[in-house]
Scaffold this motif. Structure first.
Motif, PDB file in Angstrom:
ATOM      1  N   ARG A  53       0.839  -1.207   0.000  1.00  0.00           N
ATOM      2  CA  ARG A  53       0.000   0.000   0.000  1.00  0.00           C
ATOM      3  C   ARG A  53       0.874   1.257   0.000  1.00  0.00           C
ATOM      4  O   ARG A  53       0.650   2.197  -0.766  1.00  0.00           O
ATOM      5  CB  ARG A  53      -0.904  -0.036   1.240  1.00  0.00           C
ATOM      6  N   VAL A 108      -4.535   3.466  -6.806  1.00  0.00           N
ATOM      7  CA  VAL A 108      -5.689   2.588  -6.600  1.00  0.00           C
ATOM      8  C   VAL A 108      -5.526   1.260  -7.330  1.00  0.00           C
ATOM      9  O   VAL A 108      -5.679   0.183  -6.734  1.00  0.00           O
ATOM     10  CB  VAL A 108      -6.987   3.292  -7.033  1.00  0.00           C
ATOM     11  N   ALA A 109      -5.214   1.287  -8.615  1.00  0.00           N
ATOM     12  CA  ALA A 109      -5.119   0.043  -9.383  1.00  0.00           C
ATOM     13  C   ALA A 109      -3.989  -0.868  -8.887  1.00  0.00           C
ATOM     14  O   ALA A 109      -4.213  -2.076  -8.708  1.00  0.00           O
ATOM     15  CB  ALA A 109      -4.951   0.354 -10.873  1.00  0.00           C
ATOM     16  N   ALA A 151      -5.166  -2.376  -5.622  1.00  0.00           N
ATOM     17  CA  ALA A 151      -6.247  -3.344  -5.856  1.00  0.00           C
ATOM     18  C   ALA A 151      -5.675  -4.669  -6.344  1.00  0.00           C
ATOM     19  O   ALA A 151      -6.135  -5.749  -5.935  1.00  0.00           O
ATOM     20  CB  ALA A 151      -7.238  -2.776  -6.863  1.00  0.00           C
ATOM     21  N   LYS A 152      -4.668  -4.605  -7.202  1.00  0.00           N
ATOM     22  CA  LYS A 152      -4.022  -5.827  -7.695  1.00  0.00           C
ATOM     23  C   LYS A 152      -3.339  -6.577  -6.561  1.00  0.00           C
ATOM     24  O   LYS A 152      -3.425  -7.814  -6.470  1.00  0.00           O
ATOM     25  CB  LYS A 152      -3.011  -5.466  -8.785  1.00  0.00           C
ATOM     26  N   LEU A 168      -4.143  -6.476  -3.350  1.00  0.00           N
ATOM     27  CA  LEU A 168      -5.183  -7.039  -2.495  1.00  0.00           C
ATOM     28  C   LEU A 168      -5.767  -8.313  -3.094  1.00  0.00           C
ATOM     29  O   LEU A 168      -6.017  -9.297  -2.388  1.00  0.00           O
ATOM     30  CB  LEU A 168      -6.300  -6.013  -2.283  1.00  0.00           C
ATOM     31  N   ALA A 169      -5.992  -8.294  -4.406  1.00  0.00           N
ATOM     32  CA  ALA A 169      -6.614  -9.441  -5.066  1.00  0.00           C
ATOM     33  C   ALA A 169      -5.722 -10.672  -5.047  1.00  0.00           C
ATOM     34  O   ALA A 169      -6.206 -11.804  -5.168  1.00  0.00           O
ATOM     35  CB  ALA A 169      -6.972  -9.077  -6.505  1.00  0.00           C
ATOM     36  N   LEU A 176     -13.110  -5.360  -1.324  1.00  0.00           N
ATOM     37  CA  LEU A 176     -11.727  -4.998  -1.632  1.00  0.00           C
ATOM     38  C   LEU A 176     -11.638  -3.780  -2.543  1.00  0.00           C
ATOM     39  O   LEU A 176     -10.720  -2.960  -2.408  1.00  0.00           O
ATOM     40  CB  LEU A 176     -11.004  -6.183  -2.278  1.00  0.00           C
ATOM     41  N   ALA A 177     -12.584  -3.657  -3.460  1.00  0.00           N
ATOM     42  CA  ALA A 177     -12.544  -2.513  -4.377  1.00  0.00           C
ATOM     43  C   ALA A 177     -12.665  -1.209  -3.606  1.00  0.00           C
ATOM     44  O   ALA A 177     -11.966  -0.230  -3.901  1.00  0.00           O
ATOM     45  CB  ALA A 177     -13.657  -2.631  -5.419  1.00  0.00           C
ATOM     46  N   ALA A 185      -9.396  -0.369  -1.760  1.00  0.00           N
ATOM     47  CA  ALA A 185      -8.397   0.219  -2.659  1.00  0.00           C
ATOM     48  C   ALA A 185      -8.785   1.633  -3.066  1.00  0.00           C
ATOM     49  O   ALA A 185      -7.961   2.550  -3.061  1.00  0.00           O
ATOM     50  CB  ALA A 185      -8.223  -0.662  -3.895  1.00  0.00           C
ATOM     51  N   ALA A 186     -10.065   1.820  -3.390  1.00  0.00           N
ATOM     52  CA  ALA A 186     -10.521   3.121  -3.895  1.00  0.00           C
ATOM     53  C   ALA A 186     -10.373   4.222  -2.868  1.00  0.00           C
ATOM     54  O   ALA A 186     -10.165   5.393  -3.228  1.00  0.00           O
ATOM     55  CB  ALA A 186     -11.970   3.025  -4.361  1.00  0.00           C
TER      56      ALA A 186
END
Length: 314
Positions: free
Chosen positions: A115, A202-203, A206-207, A209-210, A237-238, A241-242
């Motif tokens: 992060r 963010v992207a 998010a990656k 986290l996934a 999760l989205a 991240a957002a």
């Protein structure tokens, strides 16, 4: 009625952040996981690091998440009661997900590290946060737009966190004081968290986290993204991240805790800023911070003394 555990954001870490926890056996796995990320034990890092390093984004976020995870492990070695609500402020939400059992402590801290990496890559080299108290939200928003800043966190009692570049936030603070703010000053957080300046983070986050398996929470996990309980982590999760690039409504989180019948609140720290806000927002609740106690035994005794007020303590 229930207990809420609050996990603090960065900025309050200090030299003594791990004094209560360094020798506790239940906290040891968390502290060892943090040492693997930091390169030395959290207690040693806090004691020896230069002030600038102590408050750098990476160290600050890892230390704050570690403190909450270790405190929860020490206070509840057999696990917190399942009706406990856990919520986190900024990076504190990462710790909240770990405490709720969505991720292991090691995975939580690794994700915090990723992060920070995403945030530092997306943010400007002179970004920072500032606080302002005593102005209406409309006034804060107007001044923020004027100086190319943005509201990052909405707190109770007309306290706002604003992010932008260092010159912009300093100009914002001066204008806020001229407009009648009770207080306005830059903070020791060198990243414009929760503002559009971090849209590029963010992207990648998010990656990250996934890529980590997420379990259903064992506790009642409240996300600051929507001030609602997370039942399916994959679907939340989205939002996690957002929120790097979106304002957080912490006042709304505290209001939601009150609506869910919270009667006892413990801030895991470091610091007691969240406890102070919770005491204002939830005037009928019993509110303490771990830093109010001289020992873990004192905190455990306080928690035990409130068991009769909680549905799982009867």
């Amino acid at each position: 009625m229930s207990l809420a555990l609050l996990c603090s954001g960065q900025g309050r870490q200090d030299r003594d952040a791990f004094v209560l926890l360094a020798e506790d056996p239940a906290a040891r796995p968390v502290l060892d996981a943090a040492a693997a990320v930091l390169g030395k034990s959290p207690a040693d890092f806090c004691r020896t690091a230069p002030e600038e390093a102590l408050h750098a984004n990476r160290a600050g976020q890892i230390l704050c998440a570690t403190r909450a995870l270790a405190a929860a492990a020490a206070l509840f070695p057999d696990g917190a009661p399942p009706e406990t609500i856990v919520a986190g402020y900024s990076v504190g939400e990462m710790a909240a997900w770990g405490i709720a059992g969505v991720w292991s402590s090691a995975d939580t801290l690794a994700l915090v590290d990723q992060r920070v990496e995403a945030m530092d890559a997306a943010g400007g080299p002179d970004d920072q946060l500032a606080h302002v108290r005593g102005l209406a939200r409309e006034t804060v928003e107007r001044l923020a737009r004027r100086f190319d800043c943005a509201i990052a966190i909405v707190n109770p009692d007309r306290l706002f966190i604003v992010g932008g570049s260092r010159p912009a936030t300093e100009a914002f603070c001066a204008a806020a004081l001229d407009a009648g703010a009770a207080r306005a000053a830059p903070m020791g957080v060198r990243v414009a968290s929760h503002t559009p300046r971090l849209a590029g983070a963010v992207a990648p986050f998010a990656k990250a986290l996934a890529a980590v398996p997420a379990k259903a929470p064992a506790l009642r996990l409240m996300t600051a993204s929507t001030a609602t309980l997370v039942t399916r982590p994959g679907q939340a999760l989205a939002g996690l991240a957002a929120q790097l690039a979106q304002a957080i409504d912490w006042a709304g989180v505290l209001e939601a805790l009150g609506e869910r019948g919270v009667t006892t609140v413990l801030e895991l720290g470091p610091g007691r800023a969240l406890a102070e806000m919770a005491a204002t927002a939830l005037p009928t609740a019993e509110v303490r911070a771990l830093d109010d106690f001289r020992s873990l035994a004192g905190a455990r005794t306080w928690l035990k003394g409130h068991e009769a007020d909680l549905p799982y303590g009867r």
